[in-house]
Motif scaffolding. Sequence first.
Motif, short mmCIF file in Angstrom:
data_model
loop_
_atom_site.label_atom_id
_atom_site.label_comp_id
_atom_site.label_asym_id
_atom_site.label_seq_id
_atom_site.Cartn_x
_atom_site.Cartn_y
_atom_site.Cartn_z
N ILE A 23 0.87 -1.10 -0.16
CA ILE A 23 0.05 -0.02 0.12
C ILE A 23 0.83 1.19 -0.22
N LEU A 24 1.94 1.31 0.68
CA LEU A 24 2.92 2.35 0.88
C LEU A 24 3.45 2.47 -0.44
N ILE A 25 3.90 1.50 -1.13
CA ILE A 25 4.47 1.44 -2.44
C ILE A 25 3.60 2.31 -3.40
N LEU A 26 2.50 1.82 -3.44
CA LEU A 26 1.66 2.32 -4.39
C LEU A 26 1.10 3.84 -4.17
N VAL A 27 1.02 4.07 -2.89
CA VAL A 27 0.97 5.68 -2.33
C VAL A 27 2.09 6.39 -2.84
N THR A 28 3.29 6.02 -2.78
CA THR A 28 4.40 6.78 -2.98
C THR A 28 4.99 6.57 -4.37
N THR A 60 8.91 7.60 -6.16
CA THR A 60 9.77 6.39 -6.27
C THR A 60 10.18 6.22 -7.51
N ILE A 61 9.39 6.81 -8.63
CA ILE A 61 9.55 6.66 -10.00
C ILE A 61 10.75 7.94 -10.18
N LEU A 62 10.35 9.21 -9.64
CA LEU A 62 11.12 10.19 -9.79
C LEU A 62 12.73 10.12 -9.08
N THR A 63 12.74 9.28 -8.06
CA THR A 63 13.92 9.13 -7.58
C THR A 63 14.61 7.68 -8.22
N LEU A 64 13.96 7.20 -9.24
CA LEU A 64 14.65 5.94 -9.91
C LEU A 64 14.78 4.67 -8.62
N GLY A 65 13.71 4.86 -7.84
CA GLY A 65 13.66 3.45 -7.02
C GLY A 65 14.35 3.70 -5.73
N LEU A 66 14.89 4.80 -5.32
CA LEU A 66 15.78 5.02 -4.47
C LEU A 66 14.78 5.46 -3.01
N PHE A 67 13.67 5.81 -3.20
CA PHE A 67 12.81 5.90 -2.45
C PHE A 67 12.36 4.64 -1.63
N LEU A 68 12.80 3.53 -2.12
CA LEU A 68 12.21 2.23 -1.59
C LEU A 68 13.09 1.82 -0.58
N ILE A 69 14.19 2.51 -0.28
CA ILE A 69 15.21 2.34 0.65
C ILE A 69 14.33 2.99 1.85
N VAL A 70 13.82 4.22 1.79
CA VAL A 70 13.18 4.86 2.69
C VAL A 70 11.94 4.33 3.30
N ILE A 71 11.21 3.31 2.18
CA ILE A 71 10.09 2.53 2.70
C ILE A 71 10.29 1.37 3.58
N ASN A 72 11.61 0.83 3.39
CA ASN A 72 11.98 -0.29 4.10
C ASN A 72 12.54 0.22 5.45
#
Length: 93
Positions: free
Chosen positions: A50-55, A59-71
């Motif tokens: 759910i968090l990945i879908l909302v952000t 996530t696309i703008l940072t080329l996936g690096l925001f997934l580190i923040v989600i983890n």
Amino acid sequence: MKSLLIHLVVSALLLWLISQLVSGIHFTGFGSALLAALVLGVVNFLVRPILILVTLPITILTLGLFLIVINALMLMLTSALVPGFMVANFLWR
């Protein structure tokens, strides 16, 4: 059922290993590591998608690096739910 228990124990051991490498993550015992592994699995199954879908735009703008923040947020949520598991920061020694 046996593979689920093996996966849980391996996840707990890996969480304990991470707590040895990162100075801001602490466990009070192996029981809390097992509980943290179980709760982290449930949190990653229920909350993370759910968090990945909302952000997704950031996530696309940072080329996936925001997934580190989600983890990191998933670990912080797990530490809030599990007694004996504390996450102070994510900085290396």
